[in-house]
Design a protein around this motif. Sequence first.
Motif, mmCIF file in Angstrom:
data_model
loop_
_atom_site.group_PDB
_atom_site.id
_atom_site.type_symbol
_atom_site.label_atom_id
_atom_site.label_comp_id
_atom_site.label_asym_id
_atom_site.label_seq_id
_atom_site.Cartn_x
_atom_site.Cartn_y
_atom_site.Cartn_z
ATOM 1 N N VAL A 1 -32.849 -5.772 18.246
ATOM 2 C CA VAL A 1 -31.986 -6.959 18.271
ATOM 3 C C VAL A 1 -32.829 -8.197 18.540
ATOM 4 C CG1 VAL A 1 -30.168 -8.104 19.594
ATOM 5 C CG2 VAL A 1 -29.871 -5.743 18.876
ATOM 6 N N ILE A 2 -33.747 -8.097 19.486
ATOM 7 C CA ILE A 2 -34.615 -9.246 19.812
ATOM 8 C C ILE A 2 -35.504 -9.583 18.623
ATOM 9 C CG2 ILE A 2 -36.558 -9.962 21.270
ATOM 10 C CD1 ILE A 2 -35.196 -8.449 23.565
ATOM 11 N N ALA A 3 -36.054 -8.540 17.970
ATOM 12 C CA ALA A 3 -36.901 -8.781 16.792
ATOM 13 C C ALA A 3 -36.090 -9.408 15.668
ATOM 14 C CB ALA A 3 -37.539 -7.476 16.335
ATOM 15 N N ASP A 4 -34.887 -8.928 15.429
ATOM 16 C CA ASP A 4 -34.026 -9.508 14.386
ATOM 17 C C ASP A 4 -33.685 -10.960 14.715
ATOM 18 O OD1 ASP A 4 -34.074 -7.126 13.033
ATOM 19 O OD2 ASP A 4 -32.041 -6.495 13.630
ATOM 20 N N GLU A 5 -33.413 -11.224 15.947
ATOM 21 C CA GLU A 5 -33.084 -12.593 16.374
ATOM 22 C C GLU A 5 -34.288 -13.510 16.166
ATOM 23 O OE1 GLU A 5 -30.383 -15.297 17.471
ATOM 24 O OE2 GLU A 5 -29.957 -13.154 17.324
ATOM 25 N N ALA A 6 -35.485 -13.016 16.504
ATOM 26 C CA ALA A 6 -36.697 -13.810 16.302
ATOM 27 C C ALA A 6 -36.930 -14.044 14.816
ATOM 28 C CB ALA A 6 -37.892 -13.112 16.933
ATOM 29 N N GLU A 7 -36.675 -13.035 14.001
ATOM 30 C CA GLU A 7 -36.836 -13.173 12.551
ATOM 31 C C GLU A 7 -35.850 -14.192 11.986
ATOM 32 O OE1 GLU A 7 -36.181 -10.209 8.840
ATOM 33 O OE2 GLU A 7 -37.316 -9.374 10.539
ATOM 34 N N ARG A 8 -34.606 -14.142 12.429
ATOM 35 C CA ARG A 8 -33.606 -15.125 11.965
ATOM 36 C C ARG A 8 -33.993 -16.548 12.386
ATOM 37 N NH1 ARG A 8 -29.601 -10.985 12.921
ATOM 38 N NH2 ARG A 8 -29.547 -11.554 15.122
ATOM 39 N N LYS A 9 -34.501 -16.667 13.599
ATOM 40 C CA LYS A 9 -34.907 -17.980 14.084
ATOM 41 C C LYS A 9 -36.096 -18.499 13.266
ATOM 42 C CE LYS A 9 -36.062 -20.468 18.269
ATOM 43 N NZ LYS A 9 -36.342 -20.395 19.681
ATOM 44 N N ALA A 10 -37.047 -17.599 12.958
ATOM 45 C CA ALA A 10 -38.204 -17.996 12.156
ATOM 46 C C ALA A 10 -37.747 -18.418 10.754
ATOM 47 C CB ALA A 10 -39.202 -16.851 12.080
ATOM 48 N N GLU A 11 -36.819 -17.688 10.173
ATOM 49 C CA GLU A 11 -36.283 -18.044 8.836
ATOM 50 C C GLU A 11 -35.571 -19.387 8.894
ATOM 51 O OE1 GLU A 11 -35.383 -17.957 4.890
ATOM 52 O OE2 GLU A 11 -36.799 -16.720 5.977
ATOM 53 N N ARG A 12 -34.784 -19.620 9.941
ATOM 54 C CA ARG A 12 -34.077 -20.898 10.100
ATOM 55 C C ARG A 12 -35.079 -22.037 10.254
ATOM 56 N NH1 ARG A 12 -31.261 -21.031 15.410
ATOM 57 N NH2 ARG A 12 -33.253 -21.888 16.012
ATOM 58 N N ASP A 13 -36.122 -21.805 11.063
ATOM 59 C CA ASP A 13 -37.150 -22.836 11.250
ATOM 60 C C ASP A 13 -37.887 -23.109 9.939
ATOM 61 O OD1 ASP A 13 -36.432 -23.029 13.883
ATOM 62 O OD2 ASP A 13 -38.150 -21.858 14.661
ATOM 63 N N ARG A 14 -38.139 -22.064 9.144
ATOM 64 C CA ARG A 14 -38.811 -22.244 7.858
ATOM 65 C C ARG A 14 -37.956 -23.076 6.916
ATOM 66 N NH1 ARG A 14 -38.424 -20.629 3.106
ATOM 67 N NH2 ARG A 14 -36.832 -19.098 3.520
ATOM 68 N N ARG A 15 -36.657 -22.761 6.869
ATOM 69 C CA ARG A 15 -35.742 -23.537 6.005
ATOM 70 C C ARG A 15 -35.674 -24.991 6.461
ATOM 71 N NH1 ARG A 15 -31.672 -19.050 6.419
ATOM 72 N NH2 ARG A 15 -30.869 -20.413 8.051
ATOM 73 N N TYR A 16 -35.626 -25.210 7.754
ATOM 74 C CA TYR A 16 -35.565 -26.561 8.305
ATOM 75 C C TYR A 16 -36.831 -27.319 7.935
ATOM 76 C CZ TYR A 16 -35.226 -30.318 11.725
ATOM 77 O OH TYR A 16 -35.170 -31.552 12.326
ATOM 78 N N ALA A 17 -37.980 -26.662 8.063
ATOM 79 C CA ALA A 17 -39.259 -27.306 7.733
ATOM 80 C C ALA A 17 -39.308 -27.623 6.242
ATOM 81 C CB ALA A 17 -40.419 -26.422 8.140
#
Length: 120
Positions: free
Chosen positions: A97-113
């Motif tokens: 769950v923590i890894a999935d959450e980190a992955e979603r956050k990284a994807e969101r940050d990538r889209r934002y960037a």
Amino acid sequence: MKHLNEFADRRKAAAEAKQLLLKKFEKAPKPTDPEMQAKRAEREAIAAARAARQAERERIKQEERDRKLAEAAAVSEAAEAAAKALQAESSNRIARVIADEAERKAERDRRYAARKARQR
């Protein structure tokens, strides 16, 4: 005098009764008689057999107690192993769950960037 005769009669009857009792005990078998020794040997054999049966019952009871203790230990070990497996699975699930959450956050940050890069 009548009372004196009654007393003498009673004394005589008591003495005769005592003599009869003594004769009865004299006729009784002695401990050294073969018949008495055979009876004693029989009683001792019965007592020995009884003691052997009692020892066998105690041995069986002890084996049953040992078996139950072993079963309880096995059940306890199985429950402990199941609890450890459940805890490991729970820890693994939390890690995923923590890894999935980190992955979603990284994807969101990538889209934002990427969005910010397009705006410039």
